[in-house]
Design a protein around this motif. Structure first.
Motif, mmCIF file in Angstrom:
data_model
loop_
_atom_site.group_PDB
_atom_site.id
_atom_site.type_symbol
_atom_site.label_atom_id
_atom_site.label_comp_id
_atom_site.label_asym_id
_atom_site.label_seq_id
_atom_site.Cartn_x
_atom_site.Cartn_y
_atom_site.Cartn_z
ATOM 1 N N ASN A 225 -0.114 15.271 25.015
ATOM 2 C CA ASN A 225 0.417 16.292 24.114
ATOM 3 C C ASN A 225 -0.753 17.033 23.463
ATOM 4 N N SER A 226 -0.941 18.288 23.830
ATOM 5 C CA SER A 226 -2.051 19.071 23.279
ATOM 6 C C SER A 226 -1.598 20.087 22.233
ATOM 7 N N SER A 227 -0.310 20.093 21.926
ATOM 8 C CA SER A 227 0.203 21.056 20.942
ATOM 9 C C SER A 227 0.450 20.425 19.573
ATOM 10 N N GLU A 228 0.413 19.106 19.486
ATOM 11 C CA GLU A 228 0.650 18.416 18.222
ATOM 12 C C GLU A 228 -0.438 17.382 17.983
ATOM 13 N N LYS A 229 -0.530 16.910 16.733
ATOM 14 C CA LYS A 229 -1.445 15.853 16.362
ATOM 15 C C LYS A 229 -0.700 14.522 16.324
ATOM 16 N N VAL A 230 -1.450 13.436 16.478
ATOM 17 C CA VAL A 230 -0.826 12.118 16.397
ATOM 18 C C VAL A 230 -0.221 11.908 15.014
ATOM 19 N N THR A 231 -0.833 12.504 13.978
ATOM 20 C CA THR A 231 -0.337 12.330 12.608
ATOM 21 C C THR A 231 0.955 13.094 12.351
ATOM 22 N N ASP A 232 1.369 13.949 13.284
ATOM 23 C CA ASP A 232 2.668 14.601 13.132
ATOM 24 C C ASP A 232 3.813 13.607 13.329
ATOM 25 N N HIS A 233 3.559 12.529 14.062
ATOM 26 C CA HIS A 233 4.608 11.566 14.389
ATOM 27 C C HIS A 233 4.322 10.152 13.861
ATOM 28 N N TYR A 234 3.053 9.865 13.553
ATOM 29 C CA TYR A 234 2.681 8.510 13.140
ATOM 30 C C TYR A 234 1.868 8.559 11.855
ATOM 31 N N SER A 235 2.041 7.515 11.041
ATOM 32 C CA SER A 235 1.225 7.354 9.837
ATOM 33 C C SER A 235 0.059 6.425 10.159
ATOM 34 N N LEU A 236 -1.133 6.833 9.750
ATOM 35 C CA LEU A 236 -2.341 6.067 10.033
ATOM 36 C C LEU A 236 -2.468 4.923 9.035
ATOM 37 N N GLN A 237 -2.643 3.695 9.553
ATOM 38 C CA GLN A 237 -2.787 2.517 8.706
ATOM 39 C C GLN A 237 -4.226 1.989 8.817
ATOM 40 N N GLU A 238 -4.417 0.688 8.614
ATOM 41 C CA GLU A 238 -5.749 0.122 8.592
ATOM 42 C C GLU A 238 -6.399 0.113 9.979
ATOM 43 N N ARG A 239 -7.732 0.032 9.973
ATOM 44 C CA ARG A 239 -8.479 -0.042 11.222
ATOM 45 C C ARG A 239 -8.361 -1.446 11.803
ATOM 46 N N LEU A 240 -8.081 -1.518 13.114
ATOM 47 C CA LEU A 240 -7.929 -2.809 13.783
ATOM 48 C C LEU A 240 -9.194 -3.256 14.503
ATOM 49 N N GLY A 241 -10.020 -2.308 14.916
ATOM 50 C CA GLY A 241 -11.230 -2.678 15.642
ATOM 51 C C GLY A 241 -11.966 -1.443 16.112
ATOM 52 N N MET A 242 -13.072 -1.671 16.833
ATOM 53 C CA MET A 242 -13.855 -0.564 17.367
ATOM 54 C C MET A 242 -14.486 -1.002 18.680
ATOM 55 N N GLY A 243 -14.845 -0.030 19.506
ATOM 56 C CA GLY A 243 -15.479 -0.304 20.787
ATOM 57 C C GLY A 243 -16.342 0.868 21.189
ATOM 58 N N LYS A 244 -16.819 0.827 22.448
ATOM 59 C CA LYS A 244 -17.705 1.888 22.922
ATOM 60 C C LYS A 244 -16.984 3.233 22.989
ATOM 61 N N PHE A 245 -15.645 3.203 23.072
ATOM 62 C CA PHE A 245 -14.853 4.429 23.193
ATOM 63 C C PHE A 245 -14.629 5.105 21.841
ATOM 64 N N GLY A 246 -14.571 4.315 20.757
ATOM 65 C CA GLY A 246 -14.231 4.845 19.438
ATOM 66 C C GLY A 246 -13.599 3.775 18.571
ATOM 67 N N LEU A 247 -12.507 4.123 17.893
ATOM 68 C CA LEU A 247 -11.864 3.222 16.934
ATOM 69 C C LEU A 247 -10.407 2.983 17.285
ATOM 70 N N VAL A 248 -9.870 1.829 16.833
ATOM 71 C CA VAL A 248 -8.452 1.508 16.992
ATOM 72 C C VAL A 248 -7.843 1.355 15.602
ATOM 73 N N PHE A 249 -6.762 2.113 15.344
ATOM 74 C CA PHE A 249 -6.069 2.040 14.056
ATOM 75 C C PHE A 249 -4.627 1.585 14.283
ATOM 76 N N LYS A 250 -4.088 0.923 13.278
ATOM 77 C CA LYS A 250 -2.673 0.573 13.282
ATOM 78 C C LYS A 250 -1.877 1.822 12.915
ATOM 79 N N LEU A 251 -0.792 2.067 13.656
ATOM 80 C CA LEU A 251 0.046 3.243 13.423
ATOM 81 C C LEU A 251 1.472 2.819 13.111
ATOM 82 N N THR A 252 2.152 3.601 12.276
ATOM 83 C CA THR A 252 3.575 3.392 12.011
ATOM 84 C C THR A 252 4.318 4.671 12.369
#
Length: 654
Positions: A225-252
């Motif tokens: 989906n290139s017309s919307e942001k992830v935050t349009d549908h999900y609420s960003l919660q705490e960070r779960l981890g990180m790796g070479k690709f970037g970050l992982v966050f919990k979403l609701t």
């Protein structure tokens, strides 16, 4: 398709309409390069070998053009082609990909039936092993009633099923017997019918699902989906981890309240964005209960996000060392069976994982014993006529053919599974050296043995299972299907030899070593890459080495320390507003960039993000500044040739 190479007095400029060509079988194909110069020579290359004229494939060259003619395009002509042109002063090379598309192969397995009730059921199946060179668009589901006259043919239940599962909720009668089959289709057309399911008899009541069995999951293919942001549908919660690709966050999810995991890719460079797209594309083929699922994807530059299943149980090995958790050989059989089920499905799609290790095997929840395989960032699809060589992996778990820069196969994953099984039963790593170089050398030599103390109470069947996987010859290594049918997989939980509790002390020490490694994982990838390159440069043929030397010469000319072409400037922002600290950076190899607040590294969060553009722009973005953000910020850039700094002060006005 026409590609044009224009030669100036000093350099080549390449201009082309498309780098990919798609043909249906039996079409004639001509690929022409127009060369506006004189006294040139050219050659066409496929799979690093010069094409020799033959009845099916030949080159037609003049002093102004070079044409590759494929008389009758066939699937075996699919692949990457390169044309090299040279005059007295300079040379140029251009690569293109030819895809010969046809109908896909039938689905690899017949439909599996679950949730049988009086008039409904759920079908699930495996996709085709080969998609015909064009993405599978969906499936046609067919049914046939048993016991009727032979003239009654198969009828269609669904003509555009987009996933590898389908709920049949109408048209079935109680006490009637049915069989099912599936066809795959792509842009060319539908495949032949796949294997037929066993006869299914519709019952009066829903068959109760056995305890512990996972409920069937409805799968769907994900489109970015290139017309919307992830935050349009999900609420960003705490960070779960990180790796070479970037970050992982919990979403609701804002509407349903369900919990998911969001994999936030850096996505600031073209190669990072392409890697993210590749992972999402491959995961559309990996719909299986033992593989973590991608549920949505967003591309809102520079950010790319993959919304995944939220798996709450943690890493399998971390669960095993818990004092309240029983660890036996019998339990290990169940874990290995689940791992093999997931990998077998990947292999049916001709996809190899290439990063199977304990960190990528996780428990579904905190109480049960169901597991899933995660992280398909290194996974690749294999093609019969295009050998794949890779230079990535984790030293302890990577197969010898990867280190030797030889073609990888589906059995490359099986070596890694053998290492995981060895550690699962003993708590020790079969190839652990004092450093990565030692570890890689042990893997290359395939030097390992069963430690007498650690395997004293382990059955001979388990040892034979591991031995059939940790063999250097890829042809003698067990396939996934063979491993699933190995006698060790048939051991029951009541077998006396497999119910003794296994020691967890060595496993705890193994996990402690993994956590206390000084270098992050991505540096292990770099070391492996350097090791393979050193080995590879010794083995390349003479002509390839000449080309390699030319590339290395260009590489040396590009080398240079980091340098800020535009430094940071002091900024003043009003409390609650946004702010950006930007600078421009050059240097090769690409510098590693670290942002500091005073003397401490800046940690990315939902309100503080770091952006890095391909043109060298580095930006620290504050979504909503507060008094605590007022400070001196430093951008530090480092590569092999040096280090550079620039600083600026952020003032927050109330």
């Amino acid at each position: 398709m026409m590609l044009c190479l224009y030669l100036t007095l000093t350099h080549w400029i390449v201009s082309f309409q498309s780098g990919v060509s798609g043909l249906k079988p039996d079409q004639e194909s001509k690929h022409t390069i127009l060369i506006f110069c004189s006294s040139i020579v050219s050659c066409w290359i496929r799979h690093k070998k010069e094409i020799v004229d033959g009845p099916e494939l030949w080159a037609e060259s003049t002093d102004r053009s070079s044409t590759l003619v494929i008389a009758e395009a066939k699937p075996q002509h699919t692949g990457r082609y390169a044309v090299v042109v040279k005059d007295r002063r300079s040379s140029a090379e251009h690569t293109l990909t030819l895809s010969v598309i046809e109908r896909p192969q039938p689905p690899a397995s017949g439909p599996v039936v679950s949730l049988v009730s009086a008039n409904s059921l759920v079908l699930s199946w495996s996709g085709p092993c080969y998609d015909g060179g064009s993405a599978v668009l969906g499936y046609v589901v067919e049914v046939k009633s048993q016991g009727l006259v032979e003239s009654v043919d198969w009828s269609e239940l669904a003509t555009q099923c987009e996933s590898t599962s389908f709920r049949v909720s109408s048209g079935l009668q109680p006490h009637r017997e049915y069989r099912f089959r599936v066809r795959a289709y792509n842009a060319v057309g539908a495949s032949k019918a796949g294997p037929v399911s066993p006869v299914v008899r519709m019952e009066e009541k829903c068959v109760e699902k056995p305890k512990g069995e996972e409920a069937p999951q409805a799968y769907s293919c994900v489109t970015i989906n290139s017309s919307e942001k992830v935050t349009d549908h999900y609420s960003l919660q705490e960070r779960l981890g990180m790796g070479k690709f970037g970050l992982v966050f919990k979403l609701t999810h804002k509407e349903t309240g369900r919990i998911y995991a969001g994999k936030f890719y850096k996505g600031r460079r073209a190669k990072e964005r392409e890697a993210a797209r590749k992972e999402i594309e491959l995961m559309n083929y990996l719909h299986h209960p033992k593989l973590v699922q991608c549920l949505a994807a967003y591309d809102h530059r520079p950010e790319m996000v993959m919304v995944m299943e939220f798996i709450a149980g943690g890493e399998l090995f971390e669960r095993i060392v818990d004092d309240n958790f029983e660890h036996t050989e019998s339990a290990s059989v169940r874990y290995m069976h689940q791992i093999l089920e997931g990998v077998a499905y990947m292999h049916q799609q001709n996809i190899v994982h290439l990063d199977i290790k304990p960190e990528n095997i996780v428990c579904v929840d905190t109480t049960g014993t169901s597991i899933k395989i995660i992280d398909f960032g290194l996974a690749c699809r294999l093609y019969a006529d295009t050998p794949l060589k890779v230079m990535h992996g984790t030293p302890e778990f990577v197969a010898p053919e990867v280190i030797n820069y030889e073609p990888v196969f589906l059995t490359t994953d099986m070596w890694s599974i053998g290492v995981v099984c060895y550690i699962l039963l003993s708590g020790e790593s079969p190839f652990q050296g004092n450093n990565d170089v030692e570890t890689l050398a042990l893997v290359t030599a395939a030097q390992w043995e069963f430690d007498e103390e650690s395997f004293d109470e382990i059955t001979d069947e388990a040892k034979r299972f591991i031995s059939s996987l940790l063999t250097k010859d890829t042809r003698r290594r067990m396939s996934c299907e063979e491993a699933l049918h190995h006698p060790w997989m048939a051991f029951e939980s009541g077998d006396l030899a497999t119910t003794r509790s296994l020691s967890k002390e060595k496993m705890k020490r193994f996990l402690a070593r993994q956590k206390w490694k000084v270098t992050p994982q991505h540096r292990a990838f770099i070391r492996l890459r350097c090791f393979v390159l050193d080995t590879f440069c010794v083995c390349v043929p003479f002509l390839e080495s000449r080309k390699e030397h030319a590339l290395l010469s260009l590489e040396r000319k590009m080398q240079g320390p980091p340098h800020f072409t535009r430094s940071l400037e002091d900024q003043a922002a009003t409390r609650g507003s946004s702010a950006r600290l930007s600078c421009h950076l050059t240097g090769y190899p690409d510098p590693e960039v670290v942002w500091l607040r005073a003397e401490e590294p800046v940690v990315e969060s939902p309100t503080v993000q770091i952006e890095y553009e391909e043109d060298g722009r580095c930006t620290l973005v504050f979504a909503k500044v507060g008094p605590e953000d007022a400070n001196v910020y430093t951008c530090r850039a480092t590569n092999d040739h040096g280090e550079a700094f620039c600083s600026a002060k952020l003032k927050v006005q109330t």
